[in-house]
Design a protein around this motif. Structure first.
Motif, PDB file in Angstrom:
ATOM      1  N   GLU A   1       0.791  -1.249   0.134  1.00 53.46           N
ATOM      2  CA  GLU A   1      -0.089  -0.121   0.179  1.00 53.46           C
ATOM      3  C   GLU A   1       0.860   1.162   0.034  1.00 53.46           C
ATOM      4  OE1 GLU A   1      -3.212   0.537  -0.425  1.00 53.46           O
ATOM      5  OE2 GLU A   1      -3.794  -1.247  -0.246  1.00 53.46           O
ATOM      6  N   GLU A   2       2.094   1.234   0.760  1.00 44.06           N
ATOM      7  CA  GLU A   2       2.746   2.312   0.875  1.00 44.06           C
ATOM      8  C   GLU A   2       3.436   2.841  -0.263  1.00 44.06           C
ATOM      9  OE1 GLU A   2       6.639   3.883   3.560  1.00 44.06           O
ATOM     10  OE2 GLU A   2       5.562   2.248   4.238  1.00 44.06           O
ATOM     11  N   HIS A   3       3.832   1.886  -1.243  1.00 50.88           N
ATOM     12  CA  HIS A   3       4.676   2.186  -2.334  1.00 50.88           C
ATOM     13  C   HIS A   3       3.920   2.158  -3.791  1.00 50.88           C
ATOM     14  CE1 HIS A   3       8.006   1.099   0.611  1.00 50.88           C
ATOM     15  NE2 HIS A   3       8.501   2.195   0.348  1.00 50.88           N
ATOM     16  N   ARG A   4       2.634   1.922  -3.597  1.00 48.44           N
ATOM     17  CA  ARG A   4       1.861   1.696  -4.985  1.00 48.44           C
ATOM     18  C   ARG A   4       1.993   2.948  -5.806  1.00 48.44           C
ATOM     19  NH1 ARG A   4      -4.535   2.003  -5.494  1.00 48.44           N
ATOM     20  NH2 ARG A   4      -4.605   2.293  -7.772  1.00 48.44           N
ATOM     21  N   GLU A   5       1.623   4.093  -5.097  1.00 46.21           N
ATOM     22  CA  GLU A   5       1.637   5.468  -5.803  1.00 46.21           C
ATOM     23  C   GLU A   5       3.102   5.546  -6.368  1.00 46.21           C
ATOM     24  OE1 GLU A   5      -0.040   8.567  -7.729  1.00 46.21           O
ATOM     25  OE2 GLU A   5      -1.178   7.082  -6.686  1.00 46.21           O
ATOM     26  N   HIS A   6       4.164   5.616  -5.410  1.00 43.28           N
ATOM     27  CA  HIS A   6       5.338   6.058  -5.820  1.00 43.28           C
ATOM     28  C   HIS A   6       5.951   5.028  -7.101  1.00 43.28           C
ATOM     29  CE1 HIS A   6       9.607   6.920  -5.723  1.00 43.28           C
ATOM     30  NE2 HIS A   6       9.940   5.425  -5.847  1.00 43.28           N
ATOM     31  N   LEU A   7       5.627   3.868  -6.881  1.00 44.90           N
ATOM     32  CA  LEU A   7       5.999   3.114  -8.198  1.00 44.90           C
ATOM     33  C   LEU A   7       5.326   3.266  -9.400  1.00 44.90           C
ATOM     34  CD1 LEU A   7       6.912  -0.233  -6.210  1.00 44.90           C
ATOM     35  CD2 LEU A   7       8.389   1.107  -6.998  1.00 44.90           C
ATOM     36  N   SER A   8       4.086   3.548  -9.216  1.00 50.19           N
ATOM     37  CA  SER A   8       3.097   3.856 -10.277  1.00 50.19           C
ATOM     38  C   SER A   8       3.665   5.128 -10.872  1.00 50.19           C
ATOM     39  CB  SER A   8       1.726   3.871  -9.870  1.00 50.19           C
ATOM     40  OG  SER A   8       1.234   2.687  -9.431  1.00 50.19           O
ATOM     41  N   GLN A   9       4.013   5.993 -10.331  1.00 47.72           N
ATOM     42  CA  GLN A   9       4.380   7.245 -10.876  1.00 47.72           C
ATOM     43  C   GLN A   9       5.593   7.379 -11.517  1.00 47.72           C
ATOM     44  OE1 GLN A   9       4.653  10.395  -7.877  1.00 47.72           O
ATOM     45  NE2 GLN A   9       2.520  10.593  -7.611  1.00 47.72           N
ATOM     46  N   PHE A  10       6.717   6.265 -10.913  1.00 43.17           N
ATOM     47  CA  PHE A  10       7.887   6.167 -11.430  1.00 43.17           C
ATOM     48  C   PHE A  10       7.646   5.504 -13.094  1.00 43.17           C
ATOM     49  CE2 PHE A  10      11.519   3.371 -12.776  1.00 43.17           C
ATOM     50  CZ  PHE A  10      12.536   4.075 -12.274  1.00 43.17           C
TER      51      PHE A  10
ATOM     52  N   GLY B   1       4.741   5.393 -14.708  1.00 41.82           N
ATOM     53  CA  GLY B   1       3.982   6.430 -15.600  1.00 41.82           C
ATOM     54  C   GLY B   1       4.604   7.605 -16.266  1.00 41.82           C
ATOM     55  N   VAL B   2       5.628   8.025 -15.584  1.00 36.40           N
ATOM     56  CA  VAL B   2       6.313   9.199 -16.030  1.00 36.40           C
ATOM     57  C   VAL B   2       7.096   8.843 -17.478  1.00 36.40           C
ATOM     58  CG1 VAL B   2       8.162  10.585 -15.424  1.00 36.40           C
ATOM     59  CG2 VAL B   2       6.646  10.614 -14.071  1.00 36.40           C
ATOM     60  N   ARG B   3       7.352   7.598 -17.133  1.00 31.27           N
ATOM     61  CA  ARG B   3       8.385   6.853 -18.395  1.00 31.27           C
ATOM     62  C   ARG B   3       7.209   6.493 -19.630  1.00 31.27           C
ATOM     63  NH1 ARG B   3      10.754   7.130 -13.834  1.00 31.27           N
ATOM     64  NH2 ARG B   3      12.922   7.504 -13.761  1.00 31.27           N
ATOM     65  N   GLY B   4       5.972   6.399 -19.458  1.00 28.66           N
ATOM     66  CA  GLY B   4       5.021   5.692 -20.078  1.00 28.66           C
ATOM     67  C   GLY B   4       5.113   4.144 -20.209  1.00 28.66           C
ATOM     68  N   PHE B   5       5.575   3.764 -19.278  1.00 27.01           N
ATOM     69  CA  PHE B   5       5.744   2.256 -19.075  1.00 27.01           C
ATOM     70  C   PHE B   5       4.393   1.647 -18.430  1.00 27.01           C
ATOM     71  CE2 PHE B   5      10.610   2.332 -18.718  1.00 27.01           C
ATOM     72  CZ  PHE B   5      10.677   2.598 -20.016  1.00 27.01           C
ATOM     73  N   LEU B   6       3.984   2.374 -17.626  1.00 21.74           N
ATOM     74  CA  LEU B   6       2.588   1.674 -16.637  1.00 21.74           C
ATOM     75  C   LEU B   6       1.418   1.184 -17.595  1.00 21.74           C
ATOM     76  CD1 LEU B   6       1.902   0.870 -13.989  1.00 21.74           C
ATOM     77  CD2 LEU B   6       0.809   3.136 -13.661  1.00 21.74           C
ATOM     78  N   LYS B   7       0.926  -0.009 -17.474  1.00 20.41           N
ATOM     79  CA  LYS B   7      -0.053  -0.243 -18.360  1.00 20.41           C
ATOM     80  C   LYS B   7      -1.418  -0.681 -17.603  1.00 20.41           C
ATOM     81  CE  LYS B   7       2.326  -0.105 -22.081  1.00 20.41           C
ATOM     82  NZ  LYS B   7       2.181   1.037 -22.676  1.00 20.41           N
ATOM     83  N   ASP B   8      -1.202  -1.085 -16.326  1.00 25.04           N
ATOM     84  CA  ASP B   8      -2.535  -1.795 -15.518  1.00 25.04           C
ATOM     85  C   ASP B   8      -1.946  -1.720 -14.037  1.00 25.04           C
ATOM     86  OD1 ASP B   8      -4.918  -2.281 -14.943  1.00 25.04           O
ATOM     87  OD2 ASP B   8      -4.700  -4.389 -15.907  1.00 25.04           O
ATOM     88  N   VAL B   9      -2.842  -1.328 -12.969  1.00 25.49           N
ATOM     89  CA  VAL B   9      -2.375  -1.795 -11.679  1.00 25.49           C
ATOM     90  C   VAL B   9      -3.751  -2.311 -11.104  1.00 25.49           C
ATOM     91  CG1 VAL B   9      -2.305  -0.377  -9.343  1.00 25.49           C
ATOM     92  CG2 VAL B   9      -1.136   0.532 -11.275  1.00 25.49           C
ATOM     93  N   VAL B  10      -3.499  -3.603 -10.754  1.00 23.66           N
ATOM     94  CA  VAL B  10      -4.762  -4.510 -10.185  1.00 23.66           C
ATOM     95  C   VAL B  10      -4.271  -4.922  -8.874  1.00 23.66           C
ATOM     96  CG1 VAL B  10      -5.727  -5.010 -12.391  1.00 23.66           C
ATOM     97  CG2 VAL B  10      -3.899  -6.633 -11.501  1.00 23.66           C
ATOM     98  N   SER B  11      -5.256  -5.364  -8.267  1.00 21.47           N
ATOM     99  CA  SER B  11      -4.890  -5.908  -6.783  1.00 21.47           C
ATOM    100  C   SER B  11      -4.352  -7.590  -7.188  1.00 21.47           C
ATOM    101  CB  SER B  11      -6.128  -6.352  -6.050  1.00 21.47           C
ATOM    102  OG  SER B  11      -6.703  -7.314  -6.470  1.00 21.47           O
ATOM    103  N   LEU B  12      -3.187  -7.693  -6.236  1.00 20.65           N
ATOM    104  CA  LEU B  12      -2.388  -9.067  -6.305  1.00 20.65           C
ATOM    105  C   LEU B  12      -3.561 -10.312  -6.431  1.00 20.65           C
ATOM    106  CD1 LEU B  12       0.063 -10.708  -6.242  1.00 20.65           C
ATOM    107  CD2 LEU B  12       0.259 -10.662  -3.946  1.00 20.65           C
ATOM    108  N   GLU B  13      -4.752 -10.121  -5.849  1.00 21.26           N
ATOM    109  CA  GLU B  13      -5.785 -11.234  -5.567  1.00 21.26           C
ATOM    110  C   GLU B  13      -6.385 -11.302  -7.038  1.00 21.26           C
ATOM    111  OE1 GLU B  13      -9.790 -11.148  -3.443  1.00 21.26           O
ATOM    112  OE2 GLU B  13      -8.197 -11.462  -2.199  1.00 21.26           O
ATOM    113  N   GLU B  14      -6.639  -9.959  -7.656  1.00 23.61           N
ATOM    114  CA  GLU B  14      -7.393  -9.977  -8.867  1.00 23.61           C
ATOM    115  C   GLU B  14      -6.275 -10.801  -9.964  1.00 23.61           C
ATOM    116  OE1 GLU B  14      -9.762  -9.677 -12.167  1.00 23.61           O
ATOM    117  OE2 GLU B  14     -10.262  -9.701 -10.134  1.00 23.61           O
ATOM    118  N   TRP B  15      -4.794 -10.242  -9.992  1.00 21.21           N
ATOM    119  CA  TRP B  15      -3.798 -10.797 -10.799  1.00 21.21           C
ATOM    120  C   TRP B  15      -3.762 -12.298 -10.754  1.00 21.21           C
ATOM    121  CZ3 TRP B  15      -1.331  -8.090 -14.538  1.00 21.21           C
ATOM    122  CH2 TRP B  15      -0.018  -8.843 -15.167  1.00 21.21           C
TER     123      TRP B  15
END
Length: 76
Positions: free
Chosen positions: A43-52, A54-68
């Motif tokens: 939970e603590e690092h989701r936003e930071h890693l997503s931004q990292f 996202g800024v590079r245009g690499f992020l495609k999806d964020v889902v819960s581990l359970e859903e994945w």
């Protein structure tokens, strides 16, 4: 960093917390469009890693581990 199949620890450097999110990404310069690499996030690092990613245009999806894991099981 980590793959959901073999570890459930956050991918953030130095973090040992349990992962609850999967960040699916790819680098279009080296991966085919359908390829998905994964990072795991607590939970603590989701936003930071997503931004990292996202800024590079690499992020495609964020889902819960359970859903994945459900999706992966359904694909087998």
């Amino acid at each position: 960093m980590n793959s959901p199949e073999n570890a459930t620890i956050c991918s953030a450097k130095g973090c040992r917390a349990a992962a609850v999110w999967v960040l699916a990404w790819n680098n279009p310069k080296i991966h085919t469009p359908e390829r998905r690499k994964t990072w795991l996030a607590c939970e603590e690092h989701r936003e930071h890693l997503s931004q990292f990613l996202g800024v590079r245009g690499f992020l495609k999806d964020v889902v819960s581990l359970e859903e994945w894991q459900r999706r992966s099981a359904a694909d087998r």
